[in-house]
Design a protein around this motif. Structure first.
Motif, mmCIF file in Angstrom:
data_model
loop_
_atom_site.group_PDB
_atom_site.id
_atom_site.type_symbol
_atom_site.label_atom_id
_atom_site.label_comp_id
_atom_site.label_asym_id
_atom_site.label_seq_id
_atom_site.Cartn_x
_atom_site.Cartn_y
_atom_site.Cartn_z
ATOM 1 N N GLY A 270 0.815 -1.206 0.000
ATOM 2 C CA GLY A 270 0.000 0.000 0.000
ATOM 3 C C GLY A 270 0.848 1.255 0.000
ATOM 4 N N ILE A 271 1.929 1.229 0.752
ATOM 5 C CA ILE A 271 2.837 2.372 0.786
ATOM 6 C C ILE A 271 3.505 2.552 -0.573
ATOM 7 C CG2 ILE A 271 4.983 3.248 1.809
ATOM 8 C CD1 ILE A 271 4.018 1.850 4.448
ATOM 9 N N ASN A 272 3.922 1.459 -1.193
ATOM 10 C CA ASN A 272 4.532 1.537 -2.527
ATOM 11 C C ASN A 272 3.552 2.100 -3.547
ATOM 12 O OD1 ASN A 272 7.001 0.564 -1.691
ATOM 13 N ND2 ASN A 272 6.518 -1.553 -2.206
ATOM 14 N N PHE A 273 2.293 1.719 -3.430
ATOM 15 C CA PHE A 273 1.276 2.258 -4.345
ATOM 16 C C PHE A 273 1.172 3.772 -4.168
ATOM 17 C CE2 PHE A 273 -3.117 3.598 -5.142
ATOM 18 C CZ PHE A 273 -3.223 3.278 -6.487
ATOM 19 N N GLN A 274 1.160 4.238 -2.932
ATOM 20 C CA GLN A 274 1.071 5.672 -2.667
ATOM 21 C C GLN A 274 2.265 6.407 -3.264
ATOM 22 O OE1 GLN A 274 0.143 5.036 1.666
ATOM 23 N NE2 GLN A 274 -0.608 7.114 1.425
ATOM 24 N N ILE A 275 3.438 5.867 -3.074
ATOM 25 C CA ILE A 275 4.649 6.507 -3.595
ATOM 26 C C ILE A 275 4.612 6.572 -5.115
ATOM 27 C CG2 ILE A 275 7.160 6.237 -3.852
ATOM 28 C CD1 ILE A 275 7.108 5.082 -0.949
ATOM 29 N N SER A 276 4.235 5.470 -5.753
ATOM 30 C CA SER A 276 4.196 5.475 -7.222
ATOM 31 C C SER A 276 3.122 6.427 -7.742
ATOM 32 C CB SER A 276 4.008 4.062 -7.777
ATOM 33 O OG SER A 276 2.764 3.535 -7.413
ATOM 34 N N GLU A 277 2.005 6.539 -7.031
ATOM 35 C CA GLU A 277 0.961 7.486 -7.432
ATOM 36 C C GLU A 277 1.455 8.919 -7.309
ATOM 37 O OE1 GLU A 277 -2.576 7.865 -8.726
ATOM 38 O OE2 GLU A 277 -1.476 6.122 -9.398
ATOM 39 N N MET A 278 2.159 9.220 -6.231
ATOM 40 C CA MET A 278 2.705 10.573 -6.060
ATOM 41 C C MET A 278 3.717 10.886 -7.151
ATOM 42 S SD MET A 278 2.978 11.170 -1.919
ATOM 43 C CE MET A 278 4.228 9.944 -1.699
ATOM 44 N N GLN A 279 4.548 9.909 -7.501
ATOM 45 C CA GLN A 279 5.526 10.117 -8.571
ATOM 46 C C GLN A 279 4.832 10.343 -9.904
ATOM 47 O OE1 GLN A 279 7.854 6.556 -8.092
ATOM 48 N NE2 GLN A 279 9.380 7.590 -6.813
ATOM 49 N N ARG A 280 3.788 9.579 -10.157
ATOM 50 C CA ARG A 280 3.043 9.723 -11.403
ATOM 51 C C ARG A 280 2.397 11.097 -11.487
ATOM 52 N NH1 ARG A 280 -1.909 9.646 -13.143
ATOM 53 N NH2 ARG A 280 -2.834 9.130 -11.141
#
Length: 78
Positions: free
Chosen positions: A59-69
């Motif tokens: 879930g944390i990785n998803f948040q990080i990738s969404e912020m990067q996107r």
């Protein structure tokens, strides 16, 4: 439920290529996350904590990738 069964569920969740849930979803709506992947079982509080412990990083990785996107989109548009 046996520890083996819980860890089978965890391994299944970790093996999913797509994990469209953030850490808040994992913390507050674990049942919804599990149902999304076809897991409709009742767990004890200890079992839920064990599942959360392993899938929270997804879930944390998803948040990080969404912020990067989103940041990349913003930079392209700026």
């Amino acid at each position: 439920m046996t520890n083996y069964h819980i860890h089978q569920i965890i391994e299944y969740l970790l093996s999913q290529v797509e994990f469209p849930f953030d850490s808040i979803d994992v913390e507050e709506s674990l049942d919804d996350v599990l149902v999304h992947f076809g897991i409709d079982e009742t767990f004890t509080a200890v079992e839920e904590a064990e599942i959360r412990r392993y899938i929270l990083p997804r879930g944390i990785n998803f948040q990080i990738s969404e912020m990067q996107r989103l940041r990349q989109q913003w930079q392209v548009g700026a």
